[in-house]
Motif scaffolding. Structure first.
Motif, mmCIF file in Angstrom:
data_model
loop_
_atom_site.group_PDB
_atom_site.id
_atom_site.type_symbol
_atom_site.label_atom_id
_atom_site.label_comp_id
_atom_site.label_asym_id
_atom_site.label_seq_id
_atom_site.Cartn_x
_atom_site.Cartn_y
_atom_site.Cartn_z
ATOM 1 N N UNK A 27 7.444 -1.585 -5.944
ATOM 2 C CA UNK A 27 7.737 -0.880 -7.191
ATOM 3 C C UNK A 27 7.879 0.624 -6.959
ATOM 4 N N UNK A 28 7.081 1.167 -6.052
ATOM 5 C CA UNK A 28 7.100 2.600 -5.782
ATOM 6 C C UNK A 28 6.427 2.870 -4.441
ATOM 7 N N UNK A 29 6.736 4.038 -3.884
ATOM 8 C CA UNK A 29 6.119 4.490 -2.632
ATOM 9 C C UNK A 29 5.788 5.971 -2.777
ATOM 10 N N UNK A 30 4.620 6.346 -2.304
ATOM 11 C CA UNK A 30 4.207 7.751 -2.382
ATOM 12 C C UNK A 30 3.451 8.152 -1.131
ATOM 13 N N UNK A 31 3.501 9.424 -0.828
ATOM 14 C CA UNK A 31 2.681 10.007 0.224
ATOM 15 C C UNK A 31 1.473 10.667 -0.422
ATOM 16 N N UNK A 32 0.310 10.498 0.204
ATOM 17 C CA UNK A 32 -0.906 11.090 -0.345
ATOM 18 C C UNK A 32 -1.754 11.667 0.770
ATOM 19 N N UNK A 33 -3.062 11.702 0.537
ATOM 20 C CA UNK A 33 -3.980 12.179 1.554
ATOM 21 C C UNK A 33 -3.878 13.669 1.780
ATOM 22 N N UNK A 34 -4.354 14.105 2.943
ATOM 23 C CA UNK A 34 -4.457 15.534 3.225
ATOM 24 C C UNK A 34 -3.103 16.214 3.355
ATOM 25 N N UNK A 55 -4.925 18.702 9.128
ATOM 26 C CA UNK A 55 -5.070 19.414 10.390
ATOM 27 C C UNK A 55 -4.535 18.525 11.503
ATOM 28 N N UNK A 56 -4.754 18.930 12.735
ATOM 29 C CA UNK A 56 -4.195 18.188 13.870
ATOM 30 C C UNK A 56 -4.756 16.774 13.990
ATOM 31 N N UNK A 57 -5.907 16.519 13.376
ATOM 32 C CA UNK A 57 -6.526 15.195 13.454
ATOM 33 C C UNK A 57 -6.149 14.299 12.273
ATOM 34 N N UNK A 58 -5.381 14.829 11.338
ATOM 35 C CA UNK A 58 -5.075 14.085 10.113
ATOM 36 C C UNK A 58 -3.977 13.055 10.348
ATOM 37 N N UNK A 59 -4.131 11.899 9.712
ATOM 38 C CA UNK A 59 -3.066 10.919 9.724
ATOM 39 C C UNK A 59 -2.217 11.092 8.457
ATOM 40 N N UNK A 60 -1.198 10.282 8.321
ATOM 41 C CA UNK A 60 -0.314 10.330 7.152
ATOM 42 C C UNK A 60 -0.605 9.109 6.293
ATOM 43 N N UNK A 61 -0.984 9.334 5.051
ATOM 44 C CA UNK A 61 -1.307 8.236 4.138
ATOM 45 C C UNK A 61 -0.076 7.859 3.316
ATOM 46 N N UNK A 62 0.287 6.585 3.392
ATOM 47 C CA UNK A 62 1.431 6.065 2.645
ATOM 48 C C UNK A 62 0.927 4.987 1.687
ATOM 49 N N UNK A 63 1.301 5.123 0.418
ATOM 50 C CA UNK A 63 0.877 4.169 -0.606
ATOM 51 C C UNK A 63 2.098 3.383 -1.067
ATOM 52 N N UNK A 118 -1.180 5.484 7.977
ATOM 53 C CA UNK A 118 -2.002 4.489 7.291
ATOM 54 C C UNK A 118 -1.226 4.062 6.055
ATOM 55 N N UNK A 119 -0.771 2.822 6.055
ATOM 56 C CA UNK A 119 0.021 2.303 4.941
ATOM 57 C C UNK A 119 -0.865 1.386 4.106
ATOM 58 N N UNK A 120 -1.055 1.759 2.859
ATOM 59 C CA UNK A 120 -1.888 0.981 1.942
ATOM 60 C C UNK A 120 -1.014 0.287 0.917
ATOM 61 N N UNK A 121 -1.315 -0.977 0.646
ATOM 62 C CA UNK A 121 -0.553 -1.762 -0.317
ATOM 63 C C UNK A 121 -1.413 -1.967 -1.561
ATOM 64 N N UNK A 122 -1.020 -1.329 -2.650
ATOM 65 C CA UNK A 122 -1.794 -1.372 -3.886
ATOM 66 C C UNK A 122 -1.022 -2.124 -4.956
ATOM 67 N N UNK A 123 -1.689 -3.103 -5.551
ATOM 68 C CA UNK A 123 -1.081 -3.869 -6.641
ATOM 69 C C UNK A 123 -0.926 -2.977 -7.869
ATOM 70 N N UNK A 124 0.220 -3.030 -8.518
ATOM 71 C CA UNK A 124 0.487 -2.113 -9.639
ATOM 72 C C UNK A 124 -0.433 -2.374 -10.827
ATOM 73 N N UNK A 125 -0.749 -3.632 -11.085
ATOM 74 C CA UNK A 125 -1.632 -3.938 -12.226
ATOM 75 C C UNK A 125 -3.040 -3.416 -11.978
#
Length: 262
Positions: free
Chosen positions: A15-22, A29-37, A83-90
């Motif tokens: 339904x949608x995709x977003x970037x979040x996290x730091x 910072x150099x130790x941060x990963x990329x959070x994908x929702x 880090x790809x997280x799959x979140x149910x919209x409901x």
């Protein structure tokens, strides 16, 4: 990286995709990963998800359910972890509604999901579902939510007649149970910060860099805020109960002063 995200857009469940996290919060910072929702109407099979990951990663974990449905993998050409997280919209709609519209508090982290939503960098949202959900946060922070968070978490800190965090820590100290002391102090700290963010009417940003975040963003902080936290987290500490007590009392002063100023 957006080429990678387009692979997820191909699924009819998305339904949608977003970037979040730091990265979205501008605190990476150099130790941060990329959070994908990735917001889905129903589950995407692990096999299909693995097909995407194997094309771009030599080190990955697909199908992990340790913190909810998600995949973690190192993108070779980016030299970054995703880090790809799959979140149910409901489920996510309910989380937002219960907190922002029904004013339900939690034991710490009450508004953390709202913070996550508020900082989203939306990259795919063809029906504006996620954007519309994000727009709900543009109204003023509800006073009833503020009061509910503070009331619940103040009780948990010390005011409950039975099994408050303070009382549990006191018993753990009597038993010289260091593991239990640290476990309950972590819960105490979670509720403590939850109250601070509610007093200041800002969303809880999660569990990282909280002292600095408070110093940068909170106009109202308890006396000896940083000193008490640093002392509390030095264990074993014969002054633990005194520090806990002072932290609770100083929080109450903050809240009382805030109510008088309204």
């Amino acid at each position: 990286m957006f080429e990678i995200l387009k692979e997820y857009e191909k699924f009819s469940q998305v339904k949608a995709i977003a970037l979040g996290g730091s990265d979205s919060a501008k605190t990476s910072d150099s130790a941060s990963d990329i959070d994908v929702y990735v917001f889905v109407t129903e589950d995407i099979s692990i096999e299909k998800r693995e097909e995407i990951v194997k094309k771009i990663s030599s080190k990955y974990e697909v199908g992990g359910e340790y913190f909810g449905a998600g995949d973690e993998f190192f993108v070779d050409r980016l030299n970054r972890q995703l880090d790809v997280m799959f979140w149910n919209i409901n489920w996510f709609e309910d989380m937002v509604s219960c907190t922002w519209e029904k004013f339900y508090p939690s034991n710490g982290y009450s508004t953390a999901f709202l913070y996550t939503l508020s900082i989203f960098n939306i990259v795919y949202d063809p029906e504006n579902w996620l954007e519309n959900l994000k727009d709900k946060l543009k109204c003023e922070y509800p006073e009833q939510l503020q009061k509910n968070i503070i009331k619940r978490n103040i009780m948990l800190l010390k005011d409950k007649p039975f099994a408050s965090y303070y009382k549990q820590i006191e018993k753990a100290i009597q038993r010289n149970d260091i593991n239990s002391i640290n476990h309950r102090i972590s819960a105490f700290i979670a509720s403590y910060f939850d109250i601070i963010f509610a007093i200041n009417k800002i969303f809880h940003p999660g569990e990282k860099r909280l002292i600095q975040y408070c110093k940068n963003n909170c106009k109202i902080l308890p006396e000896n805020f940083e000193e008490n936290i640093n002392n509390l987290l030095t264990q074993p500490n014969k002054n633990t109960l005194e520090i806990l007590n002072e932290m609770v009392e100083n929080l109450k002063v903050c809240w009382t002063n805030q109510e008088k100023s309204v």
